[in-house]
Write a protein that holds these residues in place. Structure first.
Motif, PDB file in Angstrom:
ATOM      1  N   VAL A  61      28.367   0.402 -60.020  1.00 15.58           N
ATOM      2  CA  VAL A  61      29.512   0.893 -59.251  1.00 15.58           C
ATOM      3  C   VAL A  61      30.773   0.428 -59.973  1.00 15.58           C
ATOM      4  CG1 VAL A  61      30.696   0.920 -57.033  1.00 15.58           C
ATOM      5  CG2 VAL A  61      28.195   0.763 -57.106  1.00 15.58           C
ATOM      6  N   LEU A  62      31.355   1.331 -60.742  1.00 18.06           N
ATOM      7  CA  LEU A  62      32.555   1.037 -61.526  1.00 18.06           C
ATOM      8  C   LEU A  62      33.771   1.634 -60.810  1.00 18.06           C
ATOM      9  CD1 LEU A  62      31.188   1.670 -65.137  1.00 18.06           C
ATOM     10  CD2 LEU A  62      31.026  -0.389 -63.725  1.00 18.06           C
TER      11      LEU A  62
ATOM     12  N   THR B 115      32.599  -3.723 -52.263  1.00 11.94           N
ATOM     13  CA  THR B 115      32.312  -3.254 -50.910  1.00 11.94           C
ATOM     14  C   THR B 115      31.392  -2.050 -50.942  1.00 11.94           C
ATOM     15  OG1 THR B 115      34.406  -4.110 -50.057  1.00 11.94           O
ATOM     16  CG2 THR B 115      33.356  -2.347 -48.796  1.00 11.94           C
ATOM     17  N   THR B 116      31.667  -1.107 -51.819  1.00 14.49           N
ATOM     18  CA  THR B 116      30.808   0.070 -51.941  1.00 14.49           C
ATOM     19  C   THR B 116      29.402  -0.321 -52.376  1.00 14.49           C
ATOM     20  OG1 THR B 116      32.609   1.632 -52.354  1.00 14.49           O
ATOM     21  CG2 THR B 116      30.450   2.206 -53.254  1.00 14.49           C
ATOM     22  N   ALA B 117      29.303  -1.220 -53.347  1.00 15.91           N
ATOM     23  CA  ALA B 117      27.985  -1.658 -53.811  1.00 15.91           C
ATOM     24  C   ALA B 117      27.208  -2.345 -52.693  1.00 15.91           C
ATOM     25  CB  ALA B 117      28.141  -2.599 -55.006  1.00 15.91           C
ATOM     26  N   THR B 118      27.890  -3.173 -51.907  1.00 15.23           N
ATOM     27  CA  THR B 118      27.236  -3.872 -50.797  1.00 15.23           C
ATOM     28  C   THR B 118      26.754  -2.890 -49.738  1.00 15.23           C
ATOM     29  OG1 THR B 118      28.617  -5.831 -51.168  1.00 15.23           O
ATOM     30  CG2 THR B 118      27.547  -5.640 -49.027  1.00 15.23           C
ATOM     31  N   LEU B 119      27.610  -1.953 -49.373  1.00  9.08           N
ATOM     32  CA  LEU B 119      27.233  -0.943 -48.386  1.00  9.08           C
ATOM     33  C   LEU B 119      26.065  -0.097 -48.872  1.00  9.08           C
ATOM     34  CD1 LEU B 119      30.738   0.218 -47.131  1.00  9.08           C
ATOM     35  CD2 LEU B 119      28.920  -0.738 -45.704  1.00  9.08           C
ATOM     36  N   LEU B 120      26.078   0.250 -50.147  1.00 14.21           N
ATOM     37  CA  LEU B 120      25.006   1.067 -50.697  1.00 14.21           C
ATOM     38  C   LEU B 120      23.672   0.328 -50.618  1.00 14.21           C
ATOM     39  CD1 LEU B 120      23.874   3.514 -52.160  1.00 14.21           C
ATOM     40  CD2 LEU B 120      24.684   2.522 -54.328  1.00 14.21           C
TER      41      LEU B 120
ATOM     42  N   VAL C  75      26.154   6.033 -62.676  1.00 20.12           N
ATOM     43  CA  VAL C  75      27.373   5.285 -62.348  1.00 20.12           C
ATOM     44  C   VAL C  75      28.077   5.977 -61.190  1.00 20.12           C
ATOM     45  CG1 VAL C  75      29.672   4.593 -63.161  1.00 20.12           C
ATOM     46  CG2 VAL C  75      27.693   4.397 -64.692  1.00 20.12           C
ATOM     47  N   ILE C  76      28.498   5.199 -60.217  1.00 23.90           N
ATOM     48  CA  ILE C  76      29.390   5.669 -59.154  1.00 23.90           C
ATOM     49  C   ILE C  76      30.779   5.139 -59.472  1.00 23.90           C
ATOM     50  CG2 ILE C  76      29.963   5.467 -56.703  1.00 23.90           C
ATOM     51  CD1 ILE C  76      26.920   5.200 -56.190  1.00 23.90           C
ATOM     52  N   VAL C  77      31.778   6.004 -59.408  1.00 16.71           N
ATOM     53  CA  VAL C  77      33.148   5.610 -59.753  1.00 16.71           C
ATOM     54  C   VAL C  77      34.004   5.558 -58.488  1.00 16.71           C
ATOM     55  CG1 VAL C  77      35.194   6.127 -61.119  1.00 16.71           C
ATOM     56  CG2 VAL C  77      32.934   6.637 -62.036  1.00 16.71           C
ATOM     57  N   GLN C  78      34.604   4.408 -58.248  1.00 17.64           N
ATOM     58  CA  GLN C  78      35.483   4.196 -57.095  1.00 17.64           C
ATOM     59  C   GLN C  78      36.930   4.437 -57.527  1.00 17.64           C
ATOM     60  OE1 GLN C  78      34.262   2.817 -54.027  1.00 17.64           O
ATOM     61  NE2 GLN C  78      36.130   2.201 -52.993  1.00 17.64           N
TER      62      GLN C  78
END
Length: 379
Positions: A178-179, A189-194, A281-284
């Motif tokens: 999660v970049l 936060t996004t990585a934790t939720l995922l 990769v997920i981009v925030q």
């Protein structure tokens, strides 16, 4: 699929932790801001500490969850350490420095508060680059009060660090990094939720942290990457991913990003991409952020340019976009999701305001074999 619990409800202070884990977070002047990201993260999620209150006199009397996500969590923001102790009704075990300034250093007024906590008998958790165990005043105060100081960012001895070895190629489960397009933009936060959402649905996911906040939160696998000599960074990421794979036998490993690949100063993403070799990769991105958070002389990159840079730099593909909704109305978030999905051809969501199903579907679309692991109730 069943309706998701509201994302912000999936995060939040964890109750039922054992005695000896109660903590107050010091974040004067920065709670809810970019340089308060350690405090922000701990209020949203902590496996190691029971968060009793946050210290920030600007916001005294407010609910910390209301400030961060618009949903009360019962953890108050108070004006001082004395107020936090009075509110608890006893002396909390820990005083956590929740500040995360760009230089990683303490200011004189901040030293006073941490020293006050030590004098009262509280253990100190410090995530800054400034190591308090190297400071004679802090060491003497801690000895006198018989308390400990934990410098979370202090790296291991060089003889214990790892160079890249190629063991990452033995990790057979997918890795997702999660970049993002800036620091303090919501990657952790996004990585934790995922990870939480995947596990809730029967897909065994493990988080590998790369910053001090994830380690303070209680993450089992992680390294404070920005405190390590550059030569060992890729190897240390690889080591933690391999350890997570061998120790947990997960279906998927999610790796927390740091900074941005395009960032002029925070370049840890290079080592994350090289060390973890993510398949996706997920981009925030924060659509309303115009300039980089800690570097206001530098404009934000576009989501398009960051995606192109990531895919040019590493043998990977961007599988989705997640939105940081700072400064945005709900209608603007919805419009941004539609625009990104249309123009980029990628799924998009805001993990904190949209159902977590959308985040999970982003992963299942990229890795359809993971759907076999879904619990029957989620298929």
């Amino acid at each position: 699929m069943p309706t998701s619990v509201h994302p912000s409800a999936a995060l939040g202070p964890r109750s039922g932790l054992p005695r000896g884990s109660r903590a107050v977070i010091y974040c004067e002047g920065q709670f809810g801001e970019q340089d308060g990201k350690t405090a922000n993260g701990l209020v949203r999620h902590s496996e190691r500490y029971e968060i009793l209150s946050v210290i920030d006199s600007r916001l005294a009397g407010a609910d910390s969850g209301q400030i961060l996500d618009g949903h009360a969590n019962g953890v108050p923001v108070l004006a001082s350490l004395s107020d936090s102790i009075a509110h608890a009704g006893y002396l909390p075990d820990y005083l956590i420095c929740g500040l995360a300034p760009a230089d990683g250093l303490l200011e004189p007024a901040q030293r006073v508060v941490l020293l006050d906590g030590i004098a009262r008998g509280m253990h100190i958790i410090n995530g800054l680059h400034e190591f308090l165990n190297d400071d004679a005043e802090f060491v003497a105060a801690a000895m006198l009060a018989n308390v400990t100081i934990t410098d979370v960012r202090r790296p291991k001895a060089k003889r214990d660090l790892h160079l890249f070895s190629g063991r990452i190629f033995d990790v057979t489960c997918p890795r997702i990094a999660v970049l993002g397009t800036d620091g303090a933009i919501g990657k952790r936060t996004t990585a934790t939720l995922l990870v939480q959402a995947l596990n809730a649905r029967g897909i065994k996911a493990v988080l590998v942290g790369t910053g001090q906040t994830t380690i303070i939160q209680g993450g089992k696998y992680g390294v404070a990457l920005d405190a390590i000599v550059g030569q060992y960074c890729s190897g240390e990421v690889e080591e933690q991913v391999v350890a997570a794979f061998e120790g947990e036998n997960p279906d998927v490993i999610v790796v927390e990003g740091q900074g941005a690949l395009s960032h002029p100063a925070y370049l840890s993403s290079t080592h994350i991409l090289r060390g973890s070799r993510p398949a996706g990769v997920i981009v925030q991105h924060a659509p309303k952020r115009v300039m980089l958070g800690d570097f206001p002389m530098m404009p934000m990159p576009t989501i398009e340019s960051e995606i192109a840079l990531i895919e040019a730099f590493a043998d990977t593909s961007v599988i989705g976009v997640t939105i940081n909704h700072e400064g945005m109305s709900d209608d603007e978030v919805s419009a941004a999701i539609v625009t990104y999905e249309s123009e980029l051809g990628l799924p998009a969501t805001d993990p904190l305001t949209r159902p977590l199903d959308q985040l999970v579907e982003m992963v299942l679309h990229a890795f359809p074999a993971l759907a076999e692991r879904l619990l029957p109730s989620w298929r």
